[in-house]
Scaffold this motif. Structure first.
Motif, PDB file in Angstrom:
ATOM      1  N   VAL A  86       0.855  -1.182   0.000  1.00  0.00           N
ATOM      2  CA  VAL A  86       0.000   0.000   0.000  1.00  0.00           C
ATOM      3  C   VAL A  86       0.892   1.234   0.000  1.00  0.00           C
ATOM      4  N   ASP A  87       0.313   2.389  -0.344  1.00  0.00           N
ATOM      5  CA  ASP A  87       1.084   3.632  -0.282  1.00  0.00           C
ATOM      6  C   ASP A  87       0.578   4.537   0.835  1.00  0.00           C
ATOM      7  N   SER A  88       0.136   3.923   1.930  1.00  0.00           N
ATOM      8  CA  SER A  88      -0.385   4.652   3.088  1.00  0.00           C
ATOM      9  C   SER A  88       0.158   4.017   4.362  1.00  0.00           C
ATOM     10  N   VAL A  89       0.846   4.821   5.165  1.00  0.00           N
ATOM     11  CA  VAL A  89       1.357   4.313   6.439  1.00  0.00           C
ATOM     12  C   VAL A  89       0.208   3.917   7.362  1.00  0.00           C
ATOM     13  N   ALA A  90      -0.868   4.706   7.372  1.00  0.00           N
ATOM     14  CA  ALA A  90      -2.013   4.385   8.226  1.00  0.00           C
ATOM     15  C   ALA A  90      -2.618   3.044   7.828  1.00  0.00           C
ATOM     16  N   SER A  91      -2.747   2.798   6.517  1.00  0.00           N
ATOM     17  CA  SER A  91      -3.288   1.515   6.070  1.00  0.00           C
ATOM     18  C   SER A  91      -2.353   0.373   6.441  1.00  0.00           C
ATOM     19  N   ARG A  92      -1.052   0.582   6.241  1.00  0.00           N
ATOM     20  CA  ARG A  92      -0.093  -0.477   6.600  1.00  0.00           C
ATOM     21  C   ARG A  92      -0.193  -0.827   8.080  1.00  0.00           C
ATOM     22  N   LEU A 105       4.968  -1.107   2.416  1.00  0.00           N
ATOM     23  CA  LEU A 105       4.825   0.124   1.652  1.00  0.00           C
ATOM     24  C   LEU A 105       5.380  -0.046   0.243  1.00  0.00           C
ATOM     25  N   ALA A 106       4.774   0.657  -0.703  1.00  0.00           N
ATOM     26  CA  ALA A 106       5.234   0.660  -2.093  1.00  0.00           C
ATOM     27  C   ALA A 106       4.851   1.991  -2.719  1.00  0.00           C
ATOM     28  N   GLU A 107       5.429   2.235  -3.892  1.00  0.00           N
ATOM     29  CA  GLU A 107       5.099   3.408  -4.691  1.00  0.00           C
ATOM     30  C   GLU A 107       4.354   2.944  -5.928  1.00  0.00           C
ATOM     31  N   PHE A 108       3.266   3.651  -6.276  1.00  0.00           N
ATOM     32  CA  PHE A 108       2.368   3.196  -7.327  1.00  0.00           C
ATOM     33  C   PHE A 108       2.215   4.257  -8.413  1.00  0.00           C
ATOM     34  N   THR A 109       1.966   3.777  -9.616  1.00  0.00           N
ATOM     35  CA  THR A 109       1.258   4.567 -10.629  1.00  0.00           C
ATOM     36  C   THR A 109       0.035   3.749 -11.002  1.00  0.00           C
ATOM     37  N   LEU A 110      -1.107   4.406 -11.110  1.00  0.00           N
ATOM     38  CA  LEU A 110      -2.338   3.713 -11.450  1.00  0.00           C
ATOM     39  C   LEU A 110      -3.167   4.669 -12.293  1.00  0.00           C
ATOM     40  N   ASP A 111      -2.999   4.541 -13.610  1.00  0.00           N
ATOM     41  CA  ASP A 111      -3.702   5.411 -14.547  1.00  0.00           C
ATOM     42  C   ASP A 111      -4.893   4.654 -15.117  1.00  0.00           C
ATOM     43  N   ALA A 112      -6.081   5.217 -14.967  1.00  0.00           N
ATOM     44  CA  ALA A 112      -7.296   4.528 -15.398  1.00  0.00           C
ATOM     45  C   ALA A 112      -8.199   5.490 -16.165  1.00  0.00           C
ATOM     46  N   ASP A 113      -8.783   4.992 -17.263  1.00  0.00           N
ATOM     47  CA  ASP A 113      -9.867   5.696 -17.916  1.00  0.00           C
ATOM     48  C   ASP A 113     -11.040   4.738 -18.052  1.00  0.00           C
ATOM     49  N   ASP A 114     -11.977   5.014 -18.932  1.00  0.00           N
ATOM     50  CA  ASP A 114     -13.180   4.195 -19.006  1.00  0.00           C
ATOM     51  C   ASP A 114     -12.908   2.757 -19.433  1.00  0.00           C
ATOM     52  N   ASP A 115     -11.842   2.520 -20.180  1.00  0.00           N
ATOM     53  CA  ASP A 115     -11.640   1.189 -20.758  1.00  0.00           C
ATOM     54  C   ASP A 115     -10.253   0.599 -20.529  1.00  0.00           C
ATOM     55  N   LEU A 116      -9.315   1.346 -19.943  1.00  0.00           N
ATOM     56  CA  LEU A 116      -7.941   0.869 -19.829  1.00  0.00           C
ATOM     57  C   LEU A 116      -7.350   1.297 -18.497  1.00  0.00           C
ATOM     58  N   VAL A 117      -6.653   0.354 -17.842  1.00  0.00           N
ATOM     59  CA  VAL A 117      -5.963   0.630 -16.584  1.00  0.00           C
ATOM     60  C   VAL A 117      -4.513   0.199 -16.747  1.00  0.00           C
ATOM     61  N   ASP A 118      -3.594   1.116 -16.438  1.00  0.00           N
ATOM     62  CA  ASP A 118      -2.158   0.847 -16.512  1.00  0.00           C
ATOM     63  C   ASP A 118      -1.595   1.052 -15.115  1.00  0.00           C
ATOM     64  N   ALA A 119      -1.091  -0.019 -14.498  1.00  0.00           N
ATOM     65  CA  ALA A 119      -0.679   0.030 -13.096  1.00  0.00           C
ATOM     66  C   ALA A 119       0.730  -0.519 -12.932  1.00  0.00           C
ATOM     67  N   THR A 120       1.498   0.115 -12.052  1.00  0.00           N
ATOM     68  CA  THR A 120       2.826  -0.380 -11.686  1.00  0.00           C
ATOM     69  C   THR A 120       3.025  -0.188 -10.191  1.00  0.00           C
ATOM     70  N   ALA A 121       3.905  -1.012  -9.622  1.00  0.00           N
ATOM     71  CA  ALA A 121       4.260  -0.892  -8.210  1.00  0.00           C
ATOM     72  C   ALA A 121       5.735  -1.200  -8.051  1.00  0.00           C
ATOM     73  N   ALA A 122       6.393  -0.447  -7.162  1.00  0.00           N
ATOM     74  CA  ALA A 122       7.797  -0.654  -6.859  1.00  0.00           C
ATOM     75  C   ALA A 122       8.006  -0.402  -5.373  1.00  0.00           C
ATOM     76  N   THR A 123       9.050  -0.969  -4.827  1.00  0.00           N
ATOM     77  CA  THR A 123       9.373  -0.731  -3.428  1.00  0.00           C
ATOM     78  C   THR A 123       9.803   0.715  -3.251  1.00  0.00           C
ATOM     79  N   PRO A 124       9.794   1.232  -2.003  1.00  0.00           N
ATOM     80  CA  PRO A 124      10.257   2.608  -1.798  1.00  0.00           C
ATOM     81  C   PRO A 124      11.682   2.843  -2.285  1.00  0.00           C
ATOM     82  N   GLY A 125      12.495   1.778  -2.362  1.00  0.00           N
ATOM     83  CA  GLY A 125      13.841   1.906  -2.889  1.00  0.00           C
ATOM     84  C   GLY A 125      13.928   1.839  -4.395  1.00  0.00           C
ATOM     85  N   GLY A 126      12.796   1.604  -5.072  1.00  0.00           N
ATOM     86  CA  GLY A 126      12.775   1.584  -6.523  1.00  0.00           C
ATOM     87  C   GLY A 126      12.826   0.221  -7.159  1.00  0.00           C
TER      88      GLY A 126
END
Length: 227
Positions: A86-92, A105-126
């Motif tokens: 997750v990218d929230s200390v409170a949630s963790r 903890l992780a760092e995210f990109t999560l780009d979404a529109d009506d028909d396509l979702v592009d998601a990535t996750a990496a550790t805080p160290g990359g």
């Protein structure tokens, strides 16, 4: 600081189900593994991997990547989370302390529109954890009920947590790209058997104070004294 249970959450979920040979599934913690067993589908376990975007309107808003195994406890279905970021200390902190969910903890990109979702996750160290491209397809009419029980190890015991909610449903296709050397490497090169988008959901995760009080064992009444 984190909210007390139950957590009321809203958002979007993109879930794929993989059928994975039992030998490749990450082992459960000892106490939990003694109580629950992965359900077998011809020698394979059902592993769910999901990206979740918890959005404003709930007690917390954050992003999440998880994998979980469909298990059973004496025939009762359970969900046991093996890896989660997750990218929230409170949630963790809340997930770990309230329910034994092993959030990191992780760092995210999560780009979404009506028909396509592009998601990535990496550790805080990359270091990469994984990515996915999800194409959303047909909408299923109406809003469907959601309900399951999460079973985790907490303080040397099995913690069983109810999850209830409702959401829309869309069929989807997904291409997952977990890092082969990372914790989700056992999913690398595998195609999901099923992918769904659970849209505009609301969830209640955990029990209210009244429910927790009602679930506590009641002391036995004292034995009657001599007449």
């Amino acid at each position: 600081m984190y909210p007390p249970e139950p957590w009321h959450l809203r958002g979007q979920m993109y879930l794929s189900v993989f059928l994975v040979p039992m030998r490749a599934v990450p082992p459960l913690p000892e106490v939990l593994g003694a109580a629950v067993r992965p359900l077998s589908f011809g020698g394979r376990a059902a592993v769910g991997a999901a990206w979740v975007d918890y959005q404003p309107g709930g007690v917390l808003h954050y992003r999440e990547l998880l994998s979980a195994v469909l298990t059973h406890e004496r025939g009762r279905p359970r969900v046991s989370i093996t890896d989660i970021w997750v990218d929230s200390v409170a949630s963790r902190d809340g997930g770990r302390r309230l329910w034994g969910i092993p959030k990191e903890l992780a760092e995210f990109t999560l780009d979404a529109d009506d028909d396509l979702v592009d998601a990535t996750a990496a550790t805080p160290g990359g270091s990469p954890i994984g990515s996915a491209l999800v194409r959303l397809k047909r909408r299923v009419p109406g809003r469907l009920p959601l309900g399951f029980t999460v079973a985790q190890e907490l303080g040397g015991h099995v913690k069983r947590t109810p999850v209830r909610g409702r959401g829309g449903l869309r069929t989807a296709n997904a291409a997952w790209r977990p890092d082969p050397d990372g914790p989700l490497g056992y999913l690398a090169g595998r195609r999901p058997a099923l992918t769904l988008a659970i849209t505009d959901f609301w969830l209640v995760f955990g029990r209210s104070a009244q429910d927790r009080a009602a679930a506590r064992p009641r002391p036995a009444p004292p034995a009657p004294g001599p007449v």
